[in-house]
Write a protein that holds these residues in place. Sequence first.
Motif, PDB file in Angstrom:
ATOM      1  N   ALA A  25       0.812  -1.216   0.000  1.00  0.00           N
ATOM      2  CA  ALA A  25       0.000   0.000   0.000  1.00  0.00           C
ATOM      3  C   ALA A  25       0.846   1.267   0.000  1.00  0.00           C
ATOM      4  O   ALA A  25       0.380   2.318  -0.421  1.00  0.00           O
ATOM      5  N   GLU A  26       2.100   1.176   0.438  1.00  0.00           N
ATOM      6  CA  GLU A  26       2.965   2.354   0.477  1.00  0.00           C
ATOM      7  C   GLU A  26       3.406   2.802  -0.911  1.00  0.00           C
ATOM      8  O   GLU A  26       3.498   3.983  -1.185  1.00  0.00           O
ATOM      9  N   ALA A  77       9.363 -10.387   9.102  1.00  0.00           N
ATOM     10  CA  ALA A  77       7.926 -10.162   8.920  1.00  0.00           C
ATOM     11  C   ALA A  77       7.731  -8.816   8.224  1.00  0.00           C
ATOM     12  O   ALA A  77       8.509  -7.881   8.404  1.00  0.00           O
ATOM     13  N   TYR A  78       6.664  -8.754   7.420  1.00  0.00           N
ATOM     14  CA  TYR A  78       6.328  -7.558   6.656  1.00  0.00           C
ATOM     15  C   TYR A  78       4.843  -7.257   6.829  1.00  0.00           C
ATOM     16  O   TYR A  78       4.059  -8.140   7.145  1.00  0.00           O
ATOM     17  N   LEU A  79       4.471  -6.005   6.588  1.00  0.00           N
ATOM     18  CA  LEU A  79       3.062  -5.630   6.518  1.00  0.00           C
ATOM     19  C   LEU A  79       2.679  -5.540   5.051  1.00  0.00           C
ATOM     20  O   LEU A  79       3.381  -4.925   4.248  1.00  0.00           O
ATOM     21  N   SER A  80       1.561  -6.160   4.692  1.00  0.00           N
ATOM     22  CA  SER A  80       1.092  -6.090   3.310  1.00  0.00           C
ATOM     23  C   SER A  80      -0.429  -6.023   3.311  1.00  0.00           C
ATOM     24  O   SER A  80      -1.066  -6.134   4.348  1.00  0.00           O
ATOM     25  N   SER A  81      -0.982  -5.830   2.135  1.00  0.00           N
ATOM     26  CA  SER A  81      -2.430  -5.874   1.952  1.00  0.00           C
ATOM     27  C   SER A  81      -2.752  -7.111   1.145  1.00  0.00           C
ATOM     28  O   SER A  81      -2.138  -7.347   0.101  1.00  0.00           O
ATOM     29  N   LEU A  82      -3.697  -7.913   1.625  1.00  0.00           N
ATOM     30  CA  LEU A  82      -4.154  -9.087   0.891  1.00  0.00           C
ATOM     31  C   LEU A  82      -5.483  -8.756   0.240  1.00  0.00           C
ATOM     32  O   LEU A  82      -6.353  -8.146   0.863  1.00  0.00           O
ATOM     33  N   ILE A  83      -5.636  -9.177  -1.017  1.00  0.00           N
ATOM     34  CA  ILE A  83      -6.838  -8.863  -1.779  1.00  0.00           C
ATOM     35  C   ILE A  83      -7.492 -10.157  -2.243  1.00  0.00           C
ATOM     36  O   ILE A  83      -6.853 -10.985  -2.894  1.00  0.00           O
ATOM     37  N   ILE A  92      -1.728  -6.590   7.102  1.00  0.00           N
ATOM     38  CA  ILE A  92      -1.662  -8.008   7.458  1.00  0.00           C
ATOM     39  C   ILE A  92      -0.179  -8.382   7.608  1.00  0.00           C
ATOM     40  O   ILE A  92       0.624  -8.121   6.713  1.00  0.00           O
ATOM     41  N   ILE A  93       0.156  -8.973   8.738  1.00  0.00           N
ATOM     42  CA  ILE A  93       1.542  -9.405   8.951  1.00  0.00           C
ATOM     43  C   ILE A  93       1.763 -10.724   8.225  1.00  0.00           C
ATOM     44  O   ILE A  93       1.024 -11.683   8.422  1.00  0.00           O
TER      45      ILE A  93
END
Length: 136
Positions: A25-26, A77-83, A92-93
């Motif tokens: 998202a960034e 670990a990373y933060l991402s968006s799941l679609i 979402i981690i």
Amino acid sequence: MTEKIIKGNIDSFGYIYIITSVLNAENGIRIDGIKTIIDTGSFSSFIQKEIAEELNLKFYKENIYKNPIGGQITTNAYLSSLIFGTIQYNNIIVNEFTSDDYPCGILIGMDFLKNCELTFSGKNKTFELVLPNTFG
């Protein structure tokens, strides 16, 4: 049927899976068509290192968890968006896979699934995943 009900497939290994997208998202980088295994035996969700690199995901934290076979494992670990179709979940981690054992790009574990309903019929080789409105 609502769009929050996802029906998936069972692969040749017996894993239940769906096809999803993942987004940073960034920076707006999005990858579509990712095989995503639903794994009720995994406490955490995971992403292949190559996908995290392609998305240019930023390191979020280091996670240490216990694997019943491999013992204690440390991973990024990373933060991402799941679609899922038109439904997007942000922040979402996802942990970086520590092996190539899973034939998928993303694995969704109980950290995500505890907010969902999952119905599985091994006999009929079908399953349905009901996605939550929010995460709690």
